[in-house]
Write an enzyme that holds these catalytic residues in place. Structure first.
Site, PDB file in Angstrom:
ATOM      1  N   CYS A 263       0.814  -1.222   0.000  1.00 12.95           N
ATOM      2  CA  CYS A 263       0.000   0.000   0.000  1.00 12.95           C
ATOM      3  C   CYS A 263       0.846   1.271   0.000  1.00 12.95           C
ATOM      4  O   CYS A 263       1.822   1.373   0.726  1.00 12.95           O
ATOM      5  CB  CYS A 263      -0.901   0.045   1.217  1.00 12.95           C
TER       6      CYS A 263
ATOM      7  N   ARG B 203       5.585   0.079  -5.646  1.00 16.85           N
ATOM      8  CA  ARG B 203       5.464  -0.693  -4.408  1.00 16.85           C
ATOM      9  C   ARG B 203       4.556  -1.904  -4.569  1.00 16.85           C
ATOM     10  O   ARG B 203       4.573  -2.809  -3.749  1.00 16.85           O
ATOM     11  CB  ARG B 203       4.918   0.200  -3.291  1.00 16.85           C
TER      12      ARG B 203
ATOM     13  N   ASN C 156      -2.186   1.959   5.634  1.00 20.09           N
ATOM     14  CA  ASN C 156      -1.273   0.912   5.191  1.00 20.09           C
ATOM     15  C   ASN C 156      -0.943   0.077   6.426  1.00 20.09           C
ATOM     16  O   ASN C 156      -0.524   0.625   7.436  1.00 20.09           O
ATOM     17  CB  ASN C 156      -0.002   1.572   4.618  1.00 20.09           C
ATOM     18  N   GLY C 157      -1.170  -1.220   6.372  1.00 23.38           N
ATOM     19  CA  GLY C 157      -0.887  -2.079   7.521  1.00 23.38           C
ATOM     20  C   GLY C 157      -2.053  -3.019   7.770  1.00 23.38           C
ATOM     21  O   GLY C 157      -2.916  -3.185   6.909  1.00 23.38           O
TER      22      GLY C 157
ATOM     23  N   HIS D 180      19.508 -35.444  -6.193  1.00 21.93           N
ATOM     24  CA  HIS D 180      18.566 -35.875  -5.155  1.00 21.93           C
ATOM     25  C   HIS D 180      17.157 -35.387  -5.431  1.00 21.93           C
ATOM     26  O   HIS D 180      16.390 -35.129  -4.509  1.00 21.93           O
ATOM     27  CB  HIS D 180      19.056 -35.384  -3.783  1.00 21.93           C
TER      28      HIS D 180
ATOM     29  N   LYS E 145       6.960  -4.247  -3.766  1.00 18.58           N
ATOM     30  CA  LYS E 145       8.381  -3.906  -3.621  1.00 18.58           C
ATOM     31  C   LYS E 145       8.793  -3.964  -2.163  1.00 18.58           C
ATOM     32  O   LYS E 145       9.866  -4.443  -1.830  1.00 18.58           O
ATOM     33  CB  LYS E 145       8.617  -2.499  -4.179  1.00 18.58           C
TER      34      LYS E 145
ATOM     35  N   GLU F  54       9.643 -14.176 -10.610  1.00 19.09           N
ATOM     36  CA  GLU F  54       8.986 -12.922 -10.231  1.00 19.09           C
ATOM     37  C   GLU F  54       8.411 -12.180 -11.419  1.00 19.09           C
ATOM     38  O   GLU F  54       7.300 -11.662 -11.345  1.00 19.09           O
ATOM     39  CB  GLU F  54      10.008 -11.971  -9.572  1.00 19.09           C
TER      40      GLU F  54
ATOM     41  N   TRP G 166      -2.841  -2.682  -1.687  1.00 18.02           N
ATOM     42  CA  TRP G 166      -2.421  -4.062  -1.959  1.00 18.02           C
ATOM     43  C   TRP G 166      -3.249  -4.911  -1.000  1.00 18.02           C
ATOM     44  O   TRP G 166      -3.079  -4.837   0.209  1.00 18.02           O
ATOM     45  CB  TRP G 166      -0.932  -4.203  -1.691  1.00 18.02           C
TER      46      TRP G 166
ATOM     47  N   GLU H 141      18.960 -16.854  -6.759  1.00 18.93           N
ATOM     48  CA  GLU H 141      18.561 -15.500  -7.154  1.00 18.93           C
ATOM     49  C   GLU H 141      18.136 -15.458  -8.629  1.00 18.93           C
ATOM     50  O   GLU H 141      17.154 -14.799  -8.982  1.00 18.93           O
ATOM     51  CB  GLU H 141      19.735 -14.540  -6.869  1.00 18.93           C
TER      52      GLU H 141
ATOM     53  N   LYS I  97      14.443 -14.308  -9.895  1.00 19.27           N
ATOM     54  CA  LYS I  97      14.218 -13.222 -10.855  1.00 19.27           C
ATOM     55  C   LYS I  97      13.261 -13.682 -11.953  1.00 19.27           C
ATOM     56  O   LYS I  97      12.333 -12.969 -12.314  1.00 19.27           O
ATOM     57  CB  LYS I  97      15.531 -12.755 -11.513  1.00 19.27           C
TER      58      LYS I  97
HETATM   59  C1  G6P Z   1       9.807  -8.167  -1.654  1.00 15.34           C
HETATM   60  C2  G6P Z   1      10.461  -7.654  -2.915  1.00 15.34           C
HETATM   61  C3  G6P Z   1      11.793  -8.360  -3.131  1.00 15.34           C
HETATM   62  C4  G6P Z   1      12.686  -8.196  -1.915  1.00 15.34           C
HETATM   63  C5  G6P Z   1      11.978  -8.660  -0.633  1.00 15.34           C
HETATM   64  C6  G6P Z   1      12.753  -8.229   0.599  1.00 15.34           C
HETATM   65  O1  G6P Z   1       9.424  -9.481  -1.831  1.00 15.34           O
HETATM   66  O2  G6P Z   1       9.622  -7.855  -4.028  1.00 15.34           O
HETATM   67  O3  G6P Z   1      12.439  -7.817  -4.258  1.00 15.34           O
HETATM   68  O4  G6P Z   1      13.855  -8.921  -2.085  1.00 15.34           O
HETATM   69  O5  G6P Z   1      10.684  -8.059  -0.534  1.00 15.34           O
HETATM   70  O6  G6P Z   1      12.739  -6.833   0.671  1.00 15.34           O
HETATM   71  P1  G6P Z   1      13.790  -5.944   1.386  1.00 15.34           P
HETATM   72  O7  G6P Z   1      13.354  -4.545   1.087  1.00 15.34           O
HETATM   73  O8  G6P Z   1      13.698  -6.267   2.846  1.00 15.34           O
HETATM   74  O9  G6P Z   1      15.119  -6.244   0.831  1.00 15.34           O
END
Ligand code: G6P
Length: 615
Positions: free
Chosen positions: A2, A27, A101-102, A511, A610, A495, A75, A488, A492
């Site tokens: 949010c 966000r 937000n929360g 395994h 985000k 996502e 959100w 990672e 990516k």
């Molecule tokens: C969300 C974002 C990711 C990020 C994760 C942790 O899932 O989409 O890209 O790695 O949060 O966020 P932070 O701000 O704590 O690194």
């Protein structure tokens, strides 16, 4: 998650709020809304993008007649994404409206009470309950709105950043926070104020900001900002000056923020080292560590807590700290750590890694570790965010604003900072020989140039992306320092392209994942010439024997893997420990190009946020 934007001042509020909401789009959200005081308190809201809200408001009269307003991108947590659940929410008599937000955890009990008193609700949200609750208190206590907000918040369980607008004063906004971010921008001569979830909607108007702390209530009335705690103690607002530039949050000619941020990495890695490292003198200084070095050096162990990509950076850090400083390290998902009754001792050092500095689980893990007396060190990107303010000390990554939801430059900056800490500690406790230490500093300084070289593989990666863009699954395999990079790379791709992908330690493939391999399965190997090179080659053979299609990240001039792989991407050679800074780059580009080719919204992938400000 949010996003909150609000304005009160002498300008038209609507365009400022719409622009602000667009700045916060990164966000992650599913609906948007605005409330203005324009001949009444009017709420406009809609499921979907901010643009869709703007479209339906095109013929709306009086939009430009308000000098005060609140806006929100939602959100969904409580209640599906739809027009009714979008914010702002009116109070029962429509005298005021709230954005939130929360999560209000005890909203159900509060709602039931209010229903018994005759309240009717238009949405399924906890936020609407909060504004009804505030109104109910104000009516019962016959008190001011700010006092009603204060009393309500003493009874609320959960997290919130809220802003309330009310018909009773067209020059007043009331805001409060606990656990969710809220920044107040102070305009010139204090004639206007901007409130937002982060500084991005604010910086084009002012670089003077006040960070609201947990349990604080801000009242902006008739151009004056006053802050009190929910215990009613007055606080003096502390104005910080932001160093962020407007260009840093714009695309600068790139089609997407993600691509811009991938290509920014030579610069962002450099910035994360700037003023901290000097290979020619052997100097390595991290301001936040100077005073606390001994706390690290005498620690029984280091615990790392993080989520998502930051957790992957934490895994790299585990290898770095254990190799160079010989301090035992455990890396934990913050969300698991906080609920599993972990053993935390006073002699532990906890490193919290977070790009946004706002991730709710990481923040809660910090609070838990703090309560057990551990020393908390933050590695964060967003200056002034909640995590850096909750830690005992820390080092900023200085990667600049990261807008693309899929984290890229934040990861490489985190790894750079963590590598510097590991080297610094290793030198201090005598676990790295001076000659090796100096060599590593040189290699670290050279990394920015090598990332530049790595980025030149972009065209070739685009070609490979085109071949594999329709794949339904991907496997990413690496060993040692490249194992977290495999995780990672898979993250990516998932996502932003919605292709199922798994990262695995290459040797673990036997395994389980090996059962998935057939001629349809692309397997990305990170096969750089390091201590596990020969072993990885054996793993490549195993995949080849099962007709898997191999894409390999190799060092320049590699001949052996070239013979086995279907496609190779060459990157420069560096010290094994620094390889993730290079090997991750082609994986970021591969995910990016595949997602673009599949027509996905790369910067705002579905369902993702985000910064995850709820647990
Ligand atoms: C969300 C974002 C990711 C990020 C994760 C942790 O899932 O989409 O890209 O790695 O949060 O966020 P932070 O701000 O704590 O690194």
């Amino acid at each position: 998650m949010c996003g909150i934007v609000a304005y009160v001042g002498y300008r038209e509020a609507y365009p400022i709020i719409v622009k602000g909401l667009k700045r916060l789009e990164y966000r992650g959200y599913d609906s948007a809304g605005i409330a203005l005081l324009n001949g009444g308190l009017n709420v406009y809201k809609k499921k979907g993008k901010v643009q869709e809200l703007e479209n339906i408001l095109q013929n709306e009269a009086h939009l430009y007649q308000s000098k005060i307003g609140i806006g929100h991108t939602r959100w969904a947590t409580h209640g599906e994404p739809n027009d009714d659940n979008a914010h702002p929410h009116y109070s029962a008599n429509k005298r005021m409206a709230i954005i939130h937000n929360g999560i209000i955890e005890n909203y159900d009990a509060l709602k039931q009470d209010l229903i018994n008193k005759g309240h009717e609700f238009e949405s399924d949200t906890d936020s609407e309950v909060l504004i009804h609750f505030i109104e109910d208190i104000q009516e019962n206590e016959q008190c001011s709105l700010e006092e009603a907000v204060r009393l309500a918040l003493t009874k609320v369980v959960g997290a919130y950043a809220i802003v309330i607008i009310s018909k009773e004063n067209d020059n007043q906004l009331i805001a409060a926070r606990k656990g969710s971010p809220l920044v107040i921008g102070v305009g010139q001569d204090q004639k206007e104020y901007f409130l937002a979830s982060d500084a991005t909607p604010i910086i084009e108007y002012t670089n003077e900001v006040v960070y609201l702390n947990d349990y604080e209530i801000a009242v902006i009335r008739n151009n004056e900002l006053s802050i009190r705690t929910i215990e009613d103690i007055p606080m003096t607002p502390y104005i910080h000056t932001l160093e962020m530039e407007l260009e840093a949050i714009e695309k600068g000619g790139y089609p997407h923020f993600m691509l811009k941020e991938i290509f920014e990495q030579p610069r962002s890695i450099y910035d994360s080292m700037r003023g901290r490292i000097n290979a020619s003198t052997g100097n390595l200084v991290l301001g936040g560590l100077i005073e606390h070095k001994n706390r690290f050096l005498s620690a029984d162990r280091i615990l790392i807590v993080a989520c998502g990509t930051s957790w992957h950076a934490g895994l790299v850090a585990e290898y770095l700290f254990e190799e160079f400083a010989r301090i035992p390290v455990e890396v934990e998902y913050a969300s698991e750590f906080r609920y599993r009754n972990p053993i935390i001792k006073e002699n532990d050092v906890v490193i919290a890694i977070s790009q946004s500095g706002e991730t709710a689980d990481t923040l809660a893990a910090i609070e838990l570790a703090k309560s057990k007396g551990a020393f908390i060190f933050g590695v964060c990107n967003v200056v002034g965010a909640s995590i850096p303010r909750a830690t005992d000390a820390g080092a900023y990554t200085h990667a600049g604003p990261e807008i693309g939801v899929a984290s890229t430059k934040a990861f490489t900056a985190q790894v750079t900072v963590l590598a510097m800490i590991a080297l610094l500690l290793g030198r201090q406790n005598g676990n790295i020989k001076e000659s090796r230490y100096h060599q590593l500093l040189v290699e670290l300084e050279n990394i920015t140039e090598q990332v530049e070289t790595t980025l030149k593989t972009d065209k070739q990666i685009k070609y490979i992306a085109d071949i594999f863009k329709e794949a339904r699954n991907f496997l990413y395999l690496g060993r040692g320092y490249n194992f977290p990079v495999a995780l990672e790379g898979a993250l990516k791709l998932k996502e932003i392209s919605y292709i199922h992908a798994e990262g695995y330690p290459a040797a673990e493939m036997k395994h389980g994942p090996i059962a998935l391999i057939d001629e349809e399965m692309p397997v990305v190997f990170i096969a750089t010439q390091d201590s596990s090179y020969e072993k990885v080659i054996s793993n490549i053979q195993e995949v080849k024997a099962r007709k898997g299609r191999i894409i390999a990240i190799v060092n320049e001039g590699d001949e052996e893997v070239r013979k086995l792989a279907d496609f190779i991407i060459e990157i420069p050679k560096t010290n094994e420990a620094l390889t993730p800074l290079l090997s991750v780059v082609p994986l970021q580009l591969l995910a990016y190009h595949i997602a673009v080719m599949r027509g996905c919204n790369v910067d705002q992938p579905r369902n993702l946020a985000k910064s995850v400000t709820v647990e």
